[in-house]
Scaffold this motif. Sequence first.
Motif, PDB file in Angstrom:
ATOM      1  N   GLN A  58       0.770  -1.150  -0.024  1.00 27.56           N
ATOM      2  CA  GLN A  58      -0.105   0.020   0.095  1.00 27.56           C
ATOM      3  C   GLN A  58       0.753   1.171   0.078  1.00 27.56           C
ATOM      4  OE1 GLN A  58      -2.575  -1.983   3.321  1.00 27.56           O
ATOM      5  NE2 GLN A  58      -3.933  -0.494   2.332  1.00 27.56           N
ATOM      6  N   HIS A 175       0.594  -9.527   3.924  1.00 25.26           N
ATOM      7  CA  HIS A 175      -0.447  -8.679   4.128  1.00 25.26           C
ATOM      8  C   HIS A 175      -1.030  -8.608   2.521  1.00 25.26           C
ATOM      9  CE1 HIS A 175      -1.961  -4.936   6.315  1.00 25.26           C
ATOM     10  NE2 HIS A 175      -2.619  -5.092   5.093  1.00 25.26           N
ATOM     11  N   PHE A 176      -1.542  -9.631   2.382  1.00 26.65           N
ATOM     12  CA  PHE A 176      -2.667  -9.603   1.110  1.00 26.65           C
ATOM     13  C   PHE A 176      -2.037  -9.974  -0.416  1.00 26.65           C
ATOM     14  CE2 PHE A 176      -6.208  -6.662   2.856  1.00 26.65           C
ATOM     15  CZ  PHE A 176      -6.490  -7.473   3.868  1.00 26.65           C
ATOM     16  N   ASN A 225      -1.724 -10.946   8.017  1.00 23.44           N
ATOM     17  CA  ASN A 225      -2.767  -9.678   8.209  1.00 23.44           C
ATOM     18  C   ASN A 225      -4.117 -10.064   7.750  1.00 23.44           C
ATOM     19  OD1 ASN A 225      -3.295  -6.904   8.754  1.00 23.44           O
ATOM     20  ND2 ASN A 225      -4.416  -7.211   6.678  1.00 23.44           N
ATOM     21  N   GLU A 226      -5.210 -10.172   8.469  1.00 25.81           N
ATOM     22  CA  GLU A 226      -6.383 -10.473   8.158  1.00 25.81           C
ATOM     23  C   GLU A 226      -6.896 -11.490   7.159  1.00 25.81           C
ATOM     24  OE1 GLU A 226      -7.840  -6.481   6.865  1.00 25.81           O
ATOM     25  OE2 GLU A 226      -7.791  -5.611   9.058  1.00 25.81           O
ATOM     26  N   ASN A 346      -7.532  -5.775  14.684  1.00 23.77           N
ATOM     27  CA  ASN A 346      -7.709  -4.779  13.604  1.00 23.77           C
ATOM     28  C   ASN A 346      -9.044  -4.614  13.530  1.00 23.77           C
ATOM     29  OD1 ASN A 346      -5.328  -5.619  12.790  1.00 23.77           O
ATOM     30  ND2 ASN A 346      -5.735  -5.776  10.751  1.00 23.77           N
ATOM     31  N   TYR A 348     -12.584  -2.334  13.286  1.00 22.95           N
ATOM     32  CA  TYR A 348     -13.367  -1.471  12.133  1.00 22.95           C
ATOM     33  C   TYR A 348     -14.735  -1.159  12.501  1.00 22.95           C
ATOM     34  CZ  TYR A 348      -8.814  -0.804   9.963  1.00 22.95           C
ATOM     35  OH  TYR A 348      -7.498  -0.619   9.585  1.00 22.95           O
ATOM     36  N   TRP A 380     -18.533   2.587   6.357  1.00 20.22           N
ATOM     37  CA  TRP A 380     -18.594   1.792   7.322  1.00 20.22           C
ATOM     38  C   TRP A 380     -18.986   2.339   8.691  1.00 20.22           C
ATOM     39  CZ3 TRP A 380     -12.734  -0.101   7.186  1.00 20.22           C
ATOM     40  CH2 TRP A 380     -12.459  -1.031   5.872  1.00 20.22           C
ATOM     41  N   GLU A 406      -4.571  -2.542  14.307  1.00 24.87           N
ATOM     42  CA  GLU A 406      -5.115  -1.452  13.486  1.00 24.87           C
ATOM     43  C   GLU A 406      -6.326  -1.009  13.937  1.00 24.87           C
ATOM     44  OE1 GLU A 406      -5.864  -2.602   9.107  1.00 24.87           O
ATOM     45  OE2 GLU A 406      -4.037  -3.467   8.959  1.00 24.87           O
ATOM     46  N   TRP A 446      -4.139   2.911  12.235  1.00 28.20           N
ATOM     47  CA  TRP A 446      -4.434   2.742  10.405  1.00 28.20           C
ATOM     48  C   TRP A 446      -4.779   4.115   9.852  1.00 28.20           C
ATOM     49  CZ3 TRP A 446      -2.182  -0.939   7.498  1.00 28.20           C
ATOM     50  CH2 TRP A 446      -2.265  -0.646   6.202  1.00 28.20           C
ATOM     51  N   GLU A 453      -5.718   1.979  -1.100  1.00 34.03           N
ATOM     52  CA  GLU A 453      -6.696   1.273  -0.362  1.00 34.03           C
ATOM     53  C   GLU A 453      -7.250   0.117  -1.036  1.00 34.03           C
ATOM     54  OE1 GLU A 453      -7.241   0.845   2.530  1.00 34.03           O
ATOM     55  OE2 GLU A 453      -9.579   0.079   2.740  1.00 34.03           O
ATOM     56  N   TRP A 454      -6.634  -0.711  -1.737  1.00 32.83           N
ATOM     57  CA  TRP A 454      -6.821  -1.924  -2.416  1.00 32.83           C
ATOM     58  C   TRP A 454      -8.005  -1.507  -3.566  1.00 32.83           C
ATOM     59  CZ3 TRP A 454      -2.973  -5.025  -1.324  1.00 32.83           C
ATOM     60  CH2 TRP A 454      -2.346  -4.848  -0.075  1.00 32.83           C
ATOM     61  N   PHE A 462      -7.087   7.424   4.972  1.00 33.71           N
ATOM     62  CA  PHE A 462      -6.850   6.744   6.364  1.00 33.71           C
ATOM     63  C   PHE A 462      -5.745   7.619   7.168  1.00 33.71           C
ATOM     64  CE2 PHE A 462      -9.529   3.310   4.485  1.00 33.71           C
ATOM     65  CZ  PHE A 462     -10.039   2.916   5.588  1.00 33.71           C
TER      66      PHE A 462
HETATM   67  O1  IFM Z   1      -5.916  -0.699   4.535  1.00 33.20           O
HETATM   68  C1  IFM Z   1      -6.477  -1.773   5.106  1.00 33.20           C
HETATM   69  C2  IFM Z   1      -5.438  -2.863   5.468  1.00 33.20           C
HETATM   70  O2  IFM Z   1      -4.601  -3.144   4.386  1.00 33.20           O
HETATM   71  C3  IFM Z   1      -6.208  -4.058   6.211  1.00 33.20           C
HETATM   72  N1  IFM Z   1      -7.026  -3.675   7.195  1.00 33.20           N
HETATM   73  C4  IFM Z   1      -8.215  -2.413   6.960  1.00 33.20           C
HETATM   74  C5  IFM Z   1      -7.180  -1.449   6.265  1.00 33.20           C
HETATM   75  C6  IFM Z   1      -8.591  -0.482   5.762  1.00 33.20           C
HETATM   76  O3  IFM Z   1      -9.333  -0.885   4.953  1.00 33.20           O
END
Ligand code: IFM
Length: 509
Positions: A58, A175-176, A225-226, A346, A348, A380, A406, A446, A453-454, A462
């Motif tokens: 990112q 991380h993805f 990550n996630e 993390n 949210y 969100w 996060e 974060w 942001e993907w 952010f």
């Molecule tokens: O940007 C993402 C991050 O890569 C993973 N957690 C959530 C963030 C915000 O969407």
Amino acid sequence: MVFVSLVFVAAVAFAVALVAVDLIGRLPRREPIVPPAADGPFAFPRGFLWGTATADHQIERAQADDWTVFERRAKAEGKQDRIRKGQMRPGHIGDVVATPAEWFEKKTDFDTHFDDDLALAAAHGHNAFRLSISWARLFPRAGMTTPDSDGVAFYERVFASLAKHGLQPSVTLFHFASPQWLWDGTDAQGRRGLESDDAVAHFAHFTRTVVDLFGAQTRHWCTLNEPMVWAVLGYLEGVFPPFQRRGLPAQINAVVAQLLRMHAAAYHAIKRGRPDAEVGIAHHVRHFVPWRNRSLLDRITAKGVDNGFIVDFLDAIETGVFRPALGGPAVEIEGLAGTQDYVGVNFYGRFYVRTSGPGKFEIVPHDPSEPGEEESDVGWAIDETSLAPQLVRFAARYKKPLYILENGIADAADDDVSRQRFLVRHVQAVWQAIEQGADVRGFFYWSLVDNFEWIEGFAPRFGLVNVDYAHGMRRRPRPSLAVYADIAGKNAVDAALWARFRRPPPSSL
Ligand code: IFM
């Protein structure tokens, strides 16, 4: 005799009814958001980690990974969608047409700015920084056994800068994004990418390499990550690579099991090299709330989603057995039991679960009719009041230290007020959890700077620091950076800050 039987049947029916009432009573309910009444100050334990979090793909320049391939293709084919969470089409990226290719190639240009970024973080109270190491930057080509020397040199400079600025690194391994070569071709069973036979061995090799290179400079590790976000968006919703829509939640169990294997392999690789390391995952946590309390199905499904998305993965790491709540057989995973030293969260906010029939549900990111509900720029629902209960439940269930790895908000407004509120209220919620006995040891906002942001592209902001992508990726601190510095510097949310940003009681709305 008939009378005795009737009494027996009535007693059994009564017991069943009691159990049913008890079980229903335990199902989640949608409650109004009620802010805490305390006035502060809210002081944190000594040694608490204050940091910000980020991820290689990112912020760093493009590498030979699956996401870079996706972004270049989406740009070349003009596959742009409206930026709405949960409504993007596979292969699309928000604003991809209007976004200059250079932004995708450089992201935030961390490669040039890292020392200034880390200096800024240190000057604003940080004592820690969460980053990830790009697997593709160290191993850009198939068959490599030693890492790329330019990649190694880059991260050496980053770790030297972290040390110079007194920032404790928290290092994430996946991380993805992953190297593209992993996705070229299939194994004997026709599986690709991280699902293929040798993916776990490749990930373990990458992990060992990072431990050998940088293990002396960090104690804090995050293997994945996630993982559930990656699995759901990549294999159920089909909006992340590899863009699959397998149908039912149970059809991604194989992917989840493979992620658990990757975690276990990385855990052992880290511990072998660094027995004193603290290793865990960063788990995406939401408060899943039924859309309607009067719908038993909404409430049952909200519970099922909470189990399937949050609890099952963490439970599997504890027990070594993945028992999918949303269907499918249990899978025992060798070497997995007990492989987390902390629970990484993390957080949210809340999501609503709305059913339209048994097994048919959608996740609704916010409800404008909820009194006092605020939403971020990506839609969100914000609800800091559900953070402390989540932390307390993890503390009770897993009996481990916790880190918020996060927590952040997409907010592009010039006044930055939503982010300041968000930050102060969430940090205070962490304090509440500690007061209630949870051993929370660190908080990572974060993110330090705006970033990619993907599938939403560059629009969601952010950062505590604005990135001016059009003008040399110049950094401009937002007011929330000073708020964060105030909290971290005092190791507390003081009464004045709390008075400025606390959530008003519902009666005043
Ligand atoms: O940007 C993402 C991050 O890569 C993973 N957690 C959530 C963030 C915000 O969407």
